[in-house]
Design an enzyme around this catalytic site. Structure first.
Site, PDB file in Angstrom:
ATOM      1  N   LYS A 107       0.862  -1.191   0.000  1.00  0.00           N
ATOM      2  CA  LYS A 107       0.000   0.000   0.000  1.00  0.00           C
ATOM      3  C   LYS A 107       0.888   1.227   0.000  1.00  0.00           C
ATOM      4  O   LYS A 107       2.023   1.169   0.498  1.00  0.00           O
ATOM      5  CB  LYS A 107      -0.893   0.005   1.249  1.00  0.00           C
ATOM      6  CG  LYS A 107      -2.125   0.869   1.117  1.00  0.00           C
ATOM      7  CD  LYS A 107      -3.226   0.177   0.336  1.00  0.00           C
ATOM      8  CE  LYS A 107      -4.432   1.058   0.130  1.00  0.00           C
ATOM      9  NZ  LYS A 107      -5.600   0.289  -0.336  1.00  0.00           N
TER      10      LYS A 107
HETATM   11  P1  NAD Z   1     -12.867   8.388  -2.553  1.00  0.00           P
HETATM   12  O1  NAD Z   1     -11.843   9.401  -2.227  1.00  0.00           O
HETATM   13  O2  NAD Z   1     -13.329   8.240  -3.957  1.00  0.00           O
HETATM   14  O3  NAD Z   1     -14.190   8.632  -1.681  1.00  0.00           O
HETATM   15  C1  NAD Z   1     -14.220   8.779  -0.302  1.00  0.00           C
HETATM   16  C2  NAD Z   1     -15.488   9.552   0.034  1.00  0.00           C
HETATM   17  O4  NAD Z   1     -15.671   9.573   1.440  1.00  0.00           O
HETATM   18  C3  NAD Z   1     -15.460  10.998  -0.439  1.00  0.00           C
HETATM   19  O5  NAD Z   1     -16.676  11.303  -1.070  1.00  0.00           O
HETATM   20  C4  NAD Z   1     -15.272  11.779   0.856  1.00  0.00           C
HETATM   21  O6  NAD Z   1     -15.833  13.082   0.804  1.00  0.00           O
HETATM   22  C5  NAD Z   1     -15.981  10.897   1.853  1.00  0.00           C
HETATM   23  N1  NAD Z   1     -15.535  11.066   3.228  1.00  0.00           N
HETATM   24  C6  NAD Z   1     -14.294  11.333   3.696  1.00  0.00           C
HETATM   25  N2  NAD Z   1     -14.301  11.406   5.026  1.00  0.00           N
HETATM   26  C7  NAD Z   1     -15.563  11.169   5.415  1.00  0.00           C
HETATM   27  C8  NAD Z   1     -16.200  11.105   6.677  1.00  0.00           C
HETATM   28  N3  NAD Z   1     -15.538  11.312   7.797  1.00  0.00           N
HETATM   29  N4  NAD Z   1     -17.517  10.832   6.701  1.00  0.00           N
HETATM   30  C9  NAD Z   1     -18.209  10.625   5.573  1.00  0.00           C
HETATM   31  N5  NAD Z   1     -17.657  10.671   4.347  1.00  0.00           N
HETATM   32  C10 NAD Z   1     -16.354  10.947   4.275  1.00  0.00           C
HETATM   33  O7  NAD Z   1     -12.300   7.026  -1.981  1.00  0.00           O
HETATM   34  P2  NAD Z   1     -12.686   5.541  -2.399  1.00  0.00           P
HETATM   35  O8  NAD Z   1     -11.741   5.104  -3.441  1.00  0.00           O
HETATM   36  O9  NAD Z   1     -14.143   5.446  -2.625  1.00  0.00           O
HETATM   37  O10 NAD Z   1     -12.277   4.752  -1.070  1.00  0.00           O
HETATM   38  C11 NAD Z   1     -13.123   4.683   0.069  1.00  0.00           C
HETATM   39  C12 NAD Z   1     -12.704   3.523   0.942  1.00  0.00           C
HETATM   40  O11 NAD Z   1     -12.734   2.320   0.161  1.00  0.00           O
HETATM   41  C13 NAD Z   1     -11.287   3.603   1.508  1.00  0.00           C
HETATM   42  O12 NAD Z   1     -11.273   2.981   2.770  1.00  0.00           O
HETATM   43  C14 NAD Z   1     -10.483   2.773   0.538  1.00  0.00           C
HETATM   44  O13 NAD Z   1      -9.296   2.255   1.115  1.00  0.00           O
HETATM   45  C15 NAD Z   1     -11.471   1.681   0.220  1.00  0.00           C
HETATM   46  N6  NAD Z   1     -11.214   0.967  -1.034  1.00  0.00           N
HETATM   47  C16 NAD Z   1     -11.187   1.617  -2.234  1.00  0.00           C
HETATM   48  C17 NAD Z   1     -10.973   0.897  -3.394  1.00  0.00           C
HETATM   49  C18 NAD Z   1     -11.015   1.535  -4.755  1.00  0.00           C
HETATM   50  O14 NAD Z   1     -10.976   0.795  -5.753  1.00  0.00           O
HETATM   51  N7  NAD Z   1     -11.107   2.839  -4.892  1.00  0.00           N
HETATM   52  C19 NAD Z   1     -10.740  -0.488  -3.342  1.00  0.00           C
HETATM   53  C20 NAD Z   1     -10.787  -1.120  -2.098  1.00  0.00           C
HETATM   54  C21 NAD Z   1     -11.019  -0.373  -0.962  1.00  0.00           C
END
Ligand code: NAD
Length: 476
Positions: A107
């Site tokens: 990561k």
């Molecule tokens: P992203 O940046 O696209 O979206 C995150 C969202 O959460 C944003 O809209 C942000 O405004 C919101 N946010 C931030 N802090 C917040 C809070 N305290 N309360 C409510 N909303 C809040 O990120 P993502 O890629 O969607 O990732 C989200 C989670 O999923 C992370 O934990 C990431 O590790 C996990 N994840 C992502 C992927 C991927 O393919 N993108 C894959 C596996 C896991």
């Protein structure tokens, strides 16, 4: 955030690991080897921006190299730190093992608020960060393959891939150095939606088993279930959109970083998303009630809670008040170790992160394979498949007319039957298969052993067992 006195994110992951290995028969040496993070590289680099030098701190952590390349996203956020990156790298090891993608876990992260910089500045910063990682083989198609995470997406991956290609001009597999690229830059159809799509497939699979639903006190299917989603970013948006538009779920609340929207009749996810894209916030959205204290909405009544934002949002301080009987961890580590224990005691069923959000790495795997094979999925067989289907249709129509049977195939059936699988259809099929197979492996342990009471421990047991087998076959 987690209340003080709770373990850090990395400690939380280790404690969950420990719960599982206590039920396994591993030598203490091997157990320790699997648990520890192999290495973490910290880099501080300067970029001249707006007339002065700005210094940034970034990390790339490699948890386990039992399989190579190692795989894991790169996160852009101010909260990025070594503990978090190591926790996420460990989760990647177990996740890859659980869904059988042939990677070790890694990561990365950069301490940055991407909203503070314009596109051109972000490109300079990203290319410089990538340069530092590429120099040390921490971005490399055979050794370490990043992907998007919070704060990064297709655009950043395209910059990184281009930076790698510039520094490795004769590497024919250069495109496979990162995944999550846009389709025109070597990406694959269905990668952007993949994690949210995986959450949908995971829930569909869960709802296929009456005993599993009963464990959460739920019946029926996804249709009509009241869902709360936290975080309408890449993962949360796609999960909420597919569950509401395709499976009939009612999204009764969307929690964002600056508040929450609620509507018992169900929110229009696409509408809310467009509002956020336009205004940068959910504030001012007219179609629903606004709640200033977004985190409190996690505690509202619902059937399914989908934390899809960040880690540690369900902690000892609020776990007792969470009403959802079923939580699917779309984010990584949204439930702390202490909260997990409280929720389990209450009878809440948790579909764990390492499984629930594995759709992203699964489709990343398909993208990596596509890049190495230099051909898009379906290119060779799609029209052959269509030709064979056409043969059957024409033969049926001939039989019907020759023998005066009067059969007529429904136009919708005919069109669907005559359409060969394109890349997107194949990616979705591969993802669905992966999510079903991994769920099957978890549930076999969950229901098959009387010392395993929850899906998280089951997931860890399956994953650790597979990693241990790989180590053993290497002679460790
Ligand atoms: P992203 O940046 O696209 O979206 C995150 C969202 O959460 C944003 O809209 C942000 O405004 C919101 N946010 C931030 N802090 C917040 C809070 N305290 N309360 C409510 N909303 C809040 O990120 P993502 O890629 O969607 O990732 C989200 C989670 O999923 C992370 O934990 C990431 O590790 C996990 N994840 C992502 C992927 C991927 O393919 N993108 C894959 C596996 C896991």
């Amino acid at each position: 955030m987690a209340v003080t006195g709770e373990p850090s994110f990395r400690e939380s992951v280790d404690l969950m690991f420990n719960r599982a290995v206590a039920l396994m028969d591993l030598s203490p040496g091997l157990e320790q080897k699997i648990r520890v993070c192999n290495s973490t590289y910290t880099v501080r680099f300067g970029v001249r921006l707006r007339g002065k030098i700005e210094t940034f701190t970034g990390y790339r952590s490699v948890h386990s190299e039992h399989m190579e390349p190692v795989k894991g996203g790169i996160r852009y956020a101010m909260s990025v730190n070594q503990d978090e990156v190591e926790a996420l790298a460990a989760l990647m090891t177990y996740k890859c093992a659980l869904v059988e993608t042939p990677f070790g876990g890694s990561k990365g992260g950069l301490c940055i608020d991407p909203r503070q910089w314009d596109e051109h500045e972000l490109e300079q910063i990203t290319r410089r960060f990538a340069y530092e990682l590429i120099k040390r083989d921490l971005i490399n198609p055979a050794q370490n393959v990043p992907a998007p995470d919070m704060g990064t997406g297709e655009r950043e991956m395209a910059w990184m891939a281009d930076q790698y290609a510039r520094m490795n001009t004769t590497d024919i597999n250069a495109k496979a150095c990162v995944t999550g690229k846009p389709p025109h830059a070597g990406g694959i159809q269905g990668r952007v939606e993949a994690t949210g799509r995986g959450v949908q497939y995971a829930l569909r699979e869960f709802f296929r088993y009456p005993e599993d639903k009963a464990a959460a006190g739920l019946g029926g299917g996804i249709d009509g279930k009241r869902v709360i989603v936290q975080g309408l970013g890449n993962v949360g948006y796609h999960a909420a959109k597919f569950l509401s538009e395709e499976d009939g779920a009612k999204i009764v609340a969307i929690i964002e970083h600056d508040g929450a929207l609620t509507d018992d009749k169900g929110l229009n996810v696409e509408d809310v998303r467009q509002w956020i894209v336009k205004h940068g916030s959910i504030k001012g959205y007219a179609g629903a009630a606004f709640v200033e204290d977004g985190a409190a909405v996690l505690e509202h009544d619902c059937d399914i809670l989908i934390p899809a934002a960040m880690e540690g949002v369900i902690h000892k301080g609020n776990a007792a008040r969470i009403k959802a009987p079923l939580i699917i961890e779309a984010a990584n580590g949204p439930i702390t170790f202490g909260a997990d224990e409280l929720l389990r005691k209450k009878g809440c069923v948790i579909i764990p992160d390492m499984y629930a959000n594995a759709g992203g790495v699964t489709v990343s795997y398909f993208e990596w394979v596509k890049n190495l094979s230099h051909i898009r999925f379906g290119r060779m067989q799609r029209r052959a498949e269509e030709a064979r289907s056409r043969l059957i249709v024409e033969e049926l129509e001939r039989l019907s007319s020759d023998r005066g049977l009067g059969w007529e195939l429904a136009p919708d059936f005919k069109e669907r039957f005559l359409t060969g699988s394109d890349e997107l259809a194949l990616v979705r099929s591969g993802l669905d298969d992966t999510m079903r197979a991994a769920y099957g492996a978890m549930r076999e342990v969950w229901h098959g052993r009387n010392d395993v009471g929850d899906l998280r421990v089951a997931a860890y047991i399956v994953a650790i067992d597979r990693v241990a087998k790989t180590y053993r076959s290497k002679g460790l």
